[in-house]
Design an enzyme around this catalytic site. Structure first.
Site, PDB file in Angstrom:
ATOM      1  N   ILE A  95       4.083  69.898 -57.644  1.00 39.56           N
ATOM      2  CA  ILE A  95       4.648  68.580 -57.880  1.00 39.56           C
ATOM      3  C   ILE A  95       4.858  68.508 -59.387  1.00 39.56           C
ATOM      4  O   ILE A  95       3.948  68.798 -60.162  1.00 39.56           O
ATOM      5  CB  ILE A  95       3.701  67.460 -57.372  1.00 39.56           C
ATOM      6  CG1 ILE A  95       4.338  66.074 -57.560  1.00 39.56           C
ATOM      7  CG2 ILE A  95       2.328  67.512 -58.013  1.00 39.56           C
ATOM      8  CD1 ILE A  95       3.520  64.933 -56.920  1.00 39.56           C
ATOM      9  N   SER A  96       6.079  68.210 -59.823  1.00 38.95           N
ATOM     10  CA  SER A  96       6.395  68.201 -61.257  1.00 38.95           C
ATOM     11  C   SER A  96       5.563  67.161 -61.989  1.00 38.95           C
ATOM     12  O   SER A  96       5.131  66.165 -61.407  1.00 38.95           O
ATOM     13  CB  SER A  96       7.881  67.882 -61.476  1.00 38.95           C
ATOM     14  OG  SER A  96       8.695  68.926 -61.009  1.00 38.95           O
TER      15      SER A  96
END
Length: 213
Positions: A63-64
């Site tokens: 997840i960025s």
């Protein structure tokens, strides 16, 4: 699936961090203030969910970090009811932020494990993407084109031609381009054949894979 006052407090703090880093789009900041990022992560990461950090989500993906999500979202300049194509559904967090900004989101994920998980999670959170699909992001979704904007959430070695073709005139394509490290790139479609290109410095993403379906 709890979203408590402490989580809201941590989101408010995160928004302050993002503003200090140069995020100014009120639409983006409001979405990040609203979307419960901790619910998109494994419960073991819950206490760290509102740090400006990337985390693993399985299938070799991440997840960025919130700044990256906010930066890409800001470049899109989303207006309410814009039709947005997302390449790389991942955890669904970026999908949720786009939905929170008022976009009609069409998303492609090429890891079946993540696709199945996100297809269940998003509706539980009341987030209604227009279309989620398991497929090859390099091909986009030609049946639903053209799109007001396109966001790619994985590092691409080049800008895929099908994605450029699926962008409407005046539309914006945000994509990290490069192998080991990527340059955040914005293409604005000027007419049928011409695109205006802008570059925004180095980022690091997991690689964009093809032909996984």
């Amino acid at each position: 699936m709890r979203d408590l006052a402490k989580h809201q407090g941590l989101r408010n703090q995160l928004v302050e961090v993002l503003m200090k880093k140069g995020i100014t789009d009120k639409n983006v900041l409001q979405a990040i203030k609203t979307i419960p990022r901790h619910l998109f992560l494994d419960s073991s990461f819950e206490n760290f969910a509102y740090q400006d950090t990337a985390f693993p989500i399985g299938a070799g993906q991440t997840i960025s970090q919130p700044y990256t999500v906010a930066f890409q979202s800001q470049l899109l300049e989303v207006k309410r009811d814009d039709k947005v194509l997302e390449i790389g559904t991942g955890s669904g967090y970026q999908t949720a932020v786009l939905y929170g900004m008022g976009a009609r989101v069409f998303s492609v994920e090429r890891q079946n494990e993540l696709y199945k998980k996100t297809s269940v999670l998003l509706p539980k959170l009341g987030i209604r993407a227009r279309h989620l699909t398991f497929g090859d992001g390099y091909k986009g979704l030609p049946n639903f084109a053209p799109f007001d904007s396109i966001i790619v959430t994985a590092g691409a070695p080049f800008i895929p031609q099908p994605l450029m073709a699926q962008l409407k005139i005046g539309g914006r394509l945000v994509i990290p381009v490069g192998e080991e490290q990527q340059i955040m790139t914005l293409l604005i479609r000027k007419n049928e054949t011409q695109f205006e290109k802008h570059e925004f410095g180095d980022f690091r993403f997991v690689p964009m894979l093809e032909d996984r379906n």
